[in-house]
Design a protein around this motif. Structure first.
Motif, PDB file in Angstrom:
ATOM      1  N   GLU A  35      48.051  55.671 -14.343  1.00  0.00           N
ATOM      2  CA  GLU A  35      47.150  56.237 -13.948  1.00  0.00           C
ATOM      3  C   GLU A  35      46.256  55.118 -12.434  1.00  0.00           C
ATOM      4  O   GLU A  35      46.624  54.225 -12.634  1.00  0.00           O
ATOM      5  N   PHE A  36      46.302  56.250 -11.383  1.00  0.00           N
ATOM      6  CA  PHE A  36      45.837  55.870 -10.788  1.00  0.00           C
ATOM      7  C   PHE A  36      44.409  56.322 -10.505  1.00  0.00           C
ATOM      8  O   PHE A  36      43.702  57.076  -9.962  1.00  0.00           O
ATOM      9  N   ASP A  37      43.752  54.751  -9.641  1.00  0.00           N
ATOM     10  CA  ASP A  37      42.063  55.311  -9.447  1.00  0.00           C
ATOM     11  C   ASP A  37      42.289  55.520  -7.755  1.00  0.00           C
ATOM     12  O   ASP A  37      43.025  55.133  -6.928  1.00  0.00           O
ATOM     13  N   ILE A  38      41.593  56.786  -7.983  1.00  0.00           N
ATOM     14  CA  ILE A  38      42.139  57.158  -6.566  1.00  0.00           C
ATOM     15  C   ILE A  38      40.410  57.704  -5.645  1.00  0.00           C
ATOM     16  O   ILE A  38      40.025  59.193  -4.536  1.00  0.00           O
ATOM     17  N   ARG A  39      39.842  57.197  -6.476  1.00  0.00           N
ATOM     18  CA  ARG A  39      38.033  57.565  -6.431  1.00  0.00           C
ATOM     19  C   ARG A  39      37.461  57.202  -4.439  1.00  0.00           C
ATOM     20  O   ARG A  39      37.444  57.823  -3.281  1.00  0.00           O
ATOM     21  N   LEU A  40      38.883  55.900  -4.071  1.00  0.00           N
ATOM     22  CA  LEU A  40      37.997  55.459  -3.052  1.00  0.00           C
ATOM     23  C   LEU A  40      38.402  56.614  -0.956  1.00  0.00           C
ATOM     24  O   LEU A  40      38.090  56.773  -0.534  1.00  0.00           O
ATOM     25  N   ARG A  41      39.886  57.020  -1.828  1.00  0.00           N
ATOM     26  CA  ARG A  41      40.473  57.428  -0.561  1.00  0.00           C
ATOM     27  C   ARG A  41      40.395  59.078  -0.611  1.00  0.00           C
ATOM     28  O   ARG A  41      40.908  59.851   0.247  1.00  0.00           O
ATOM     29  N   GLU A  42      40.386  58.924  -2.363  1.00  0.00           N
ATOM     30  CA  GLU A  42      41.460  60.316  -2.706  1.00  0.00           C
ATOM     31  C   GLU A  42      42.613  60.943  -2.433  1.00  0.00           C
ATOM     32  O   GLU A  42      43.019  62.203  -1.589  1.00  0.00           O
ATOM     33  N   ARG A  43      43.265  60.453  -2.591  1.00  0.00           N
ATOM     34  CA  ARG A  43      44.878  60.687  -1.921  1.00  0.00           C
ATOM     35  C   ARG A  43      45.563  59.438  -2.785  1.00  0.00           C
ATOM     36  O   ARG A  43      45.308  58.703  -3.694  1.00  0.00           O
ATOM     37  N   PHE A  44      46.705  60.147  -3.283  1.00  0.00           N
ATOM     38  CA  PHE A  44      47.764  60.358  -3.962  1.00  0.00           C
ATOM     39  C   PHE A  44      49.196  60.154  -3.642  1.00  0.00           C
ATOM     40  O   PHE A  44      49.389  61.803  -2.872  1.00  0.00           O
ATOM     41  N   PHE A  45      50.514  59.678  -3.912  1.00  0.00           N
ATOM     42  CA  PHE A  45      51.573  60.026  -3.329  1.00  0.00           C
ATOM     43  C   PHE A  45      52.656  59.607  -4.233  1.00  0.00           C
ATOM     44  O   PHE A  45      52.453  58.151  -4.824  1.00  0.00           O
TER      45      PHE A  45
ATOM     46  N   TYR B 259      45.780  64.714  -1.456  1.00  0.00           N
ATOM     47  CA  TYR B 259      45.060  64.255  -0.723  1.00  0.00           C
ATOM     48  C   TYR B 259      44.000  65.231  -0.601  1.00  0.00           C
ATOM     49  O   TYR B 259      43.893  66.594  -0.328  1.00  0.00           O
ATOM     50  N   ARG B 260      42.538  64.430   0.512  1.00  0.00           N
ATOM     51  CA  ARG B 260      41.499  65.719   0.530  1.00  0.00           C
ATOM     52  C   ARG B 260      40.817  65.540   1.648  1.00  0.00           C
ATOM     53  O   ARG B 260      40.536  64.307   2.035  1.00  0.00           O
ATOM     54  N   VAL B 261      40.568  66.714   2.524  1.00  0.00           N
ATOM     55  CA  VAL B 261      39.481  65.894   3.949  1.00  0.00           C
ATOM     56  C   VAL B 261      38.723  66.241   3.531  1.00  0.00           C
ATOM     57  O   VAL B 261      37.608  67.150   2.938  1.00  0.00           O
ATOM     58  N   LYS B 262      37.565  65.742   4.294  1.00  0.00           N
ATOM     59  CA  LYS B 262      35.690  65.060   3.402  1.00  0.00           C
ATOM     60  C   LYS B 262      35.900  66.438   3.472  1.00  0.00           C
ATOM     61  O   LYS B 262      35.545  67.313   5.310  1.00  0.00           O
ATOM     62  N   GLY B 263      34.895  67.036   3.090  1.00  0.00           N
ATOM     63  CA  GLY B 263      34.440  68.776   3.019  1.00  0.00           C
ATOM     64  C   GLY B 263      35.154  69.830   3.077  1.00  0.00           C
ATOM     65  O   GLY B 263      34.823  71.254   3.880  1.00  0.00           O
TER      66      GLY B 263
ATOM     67  N   THR C 104      64.264  54.873  -8.988  1.00  0.00           N
ATOM     68  CA  THR C 104      63.252  54.525  -8.060  1.00  0.00           C
ATOM     69  C   THR C 104      61.942  55.440  -7.766  1.00  0.00           C
ATOM     70  O   THR C 104      62.612  56.400  -7.491  1.00  0.00           O
ATOM     71  N   LEU C 105      60.925  54.704  -7.947  1.00  0.00           N
ATOM     72  CA  LEU C 105      60.069  55.476  -7.671  1.00  0.00           C
ATOM     73  C   LEU C 105      59.230  54.808  -6.648  1.00  0.00           C
ATOM     74  O   LEU C 105      58.433  53.300  -6.519  1.00  0.00           O
ATOM     75  N   VAL C 106      58.125  55.309  -6.184  1.00  0.00           N
ATOM     76  CA  VAL C 106      56.994  55.431  -4.819  1.00  0.00           C
ATOM     77  C   VAL C 106      56.321  56.097  -5.204  1.00  0.00           C
ATOM     78  O   VAL C 106      56.001  57.000  -4.866  1.00  0.00           O
ATOM     79  N   THR C 107      55.129  55.085  -5.179  1.00  0.00           N
ATOM     80  CA  THR C 107      53.960  55.249  -5.178  1.00  0.00           C
ATOM     81  C   THR C 107      52.647  54.434  -3.920  1.00  0.00           C
ATOM     82  O   THR C 107      52.838  54.106  -3.614  1.00  0.00           O
ATOM     83  N   SER C 108      51.900  55.633  -3.850  1.00  0.00           N
ATOM     84  CA  SER C 108      50.426  55.136  -2.963  1.00  0.00           C
ATOM     85  C   SER C 108      49.581  55.954  -3.228  1.00  0.00           C
ATOM     86  O   SER C 108      49.608  56.964  -3.840  1.00  0.00           O
ATOM     87  N   THR C 109      48.355  55.295  -3.195  1.00  0.00           N
ATOM     88  CA  THR C 109      47.412  55.098  -2.240  1.00  0.00           C
ATOM     89  C   THR C 109      46.335  55.322  -1.254  1.00  0.00           C
ATOM     90  O   THR C 109      45.287  55.559  -0.662  1.00  0.00           O
ATOM     91  N   ASN C 110      46.896  54.730  -0.134  1.00  0.00           N
ATOM     92  CA  ASN C 110      46.706  54.311   0.444  1.00  0.00           C
ATOM     93  C   ASN C 110      47.109  54.356   2.146  1.00  0.00           C
ATOM     94  O   ASN C 110      48.333  53.626   1.722  1.00  0.00           O
ATOM     95  N   PHE C 111      47.705  55.414   2.668  1.00  0.00           N
ATOM     96  CA  PHE C 111      48.347  56.082   3.237  1.00  0.00           C
ATOM     97  C   PHE C 111      47.770  56.853   4.183  1.00  0.00           C
ATOM     98  O   PHE C 111      46.868  57.832   4.085  1.00  0.00           O
ATOM     99  N   LEU C 112      47.948  57.170   5.468  1.00  0.00           N
ATOM    100  CA  LEU C 112      47.384  58.053   6.761  1.00  0.00           C
ATOM    101  C   LEU C 112      48.363  59.293   6.442  1.00  0.00           C
ATOM    102  O   LEU C 112      50.024  59.588   5.994  1.00  0.00           O
ATOM    103  N   LEU C 113      47.445  60.436   7.252  1.00  0.00           N
ATOM    104  CA  LEU C 113      48.449  61.780   7.484  1.00  0.00           C
ATOM    105  C   LEU C 113      48.621  62.113   8.095  1.00  0.00           C
ATOM    106  O   LEU C 113      47.571  62.169   9.220  1.00  0.00           O
TER     107      LEU C 113
END
Length: 148
Positions: free
Chosen positions: A88-98, A136-140, A43-52
């Motif tokens: 492969e996952f595109d993370i350009r929009l949110r710059e996060r991966f889980f 994840y990347r926080v801007k700046g 079982t694998l869970v993946t996401s590029t759209n999440f809050l922290l």
């Protein structure tokens, strides 16, 4: 003529604005590779759209000792996979991966690259209840990755 110059400068700014706001070193892709000598379904869970949310864990005197990371999924995929698995996952929009894997057997190897840099590489000899990676990347600020 002056209007054309202003219009031209505005167009140049708008075309370059995405990279300007994201920064020169913004991450573009995450690559996940899972290998092992098992024919079990995992079982694998993946996401590029999440809050922290980070929360400090304090001792009795109020001194921070460690912190916790709460992940709230806005979108996530739960898959039943067979090995080997690669995606492969595109993370350009949110710059996060889980990524969270429930191996259930020993010898399952999970690796994650952000762009071309290896950020997570584990090959447990014993059976672990889960393998997990959060990027994840926080801007700046520099990018972060969490290994649990």
């Amino acid at each position: 003529m002056r209007g054309l110059v202003v219009l031209g400068l505005t167009g140049c700014l708008l075309l370059g604005a995405c990279d300007l706001f994201r920064g020169q070193d913004a991450s573009e892709r995450a690559r996940l590779r899972i290998e092992g000598a098992t024919d079990s379904t995992l079982t694998l869970v993946t996401s590029t759209n999440f809050l922290l949310q980070r929360t400090a864990v304090l001792d009795e005197s109020g001194t921070p000792r460690r912190d916790t990371l709460l992940v709230y999924f806005l979108e996530a995929d739960t898959l039943q996979i067979s090995l080997p698995y690669s995606r492969e996952f595109d993370i350009r929009l949110r710059e996060r991966f889980f990524a969270r894997l429930y191996p259930g057997v020993a010898g399952v190897w999970m690796r994650v690259w952000i762009d071309d840099r290896l950020r997570y590489d584990t090959r447990p000899e014993e059976t672990l209840p889960l393998l997990q990676f959060v990027y994840y990347r926080v801007k700046g600020t520099p990018p972060y990755n969490e290994v649990f």
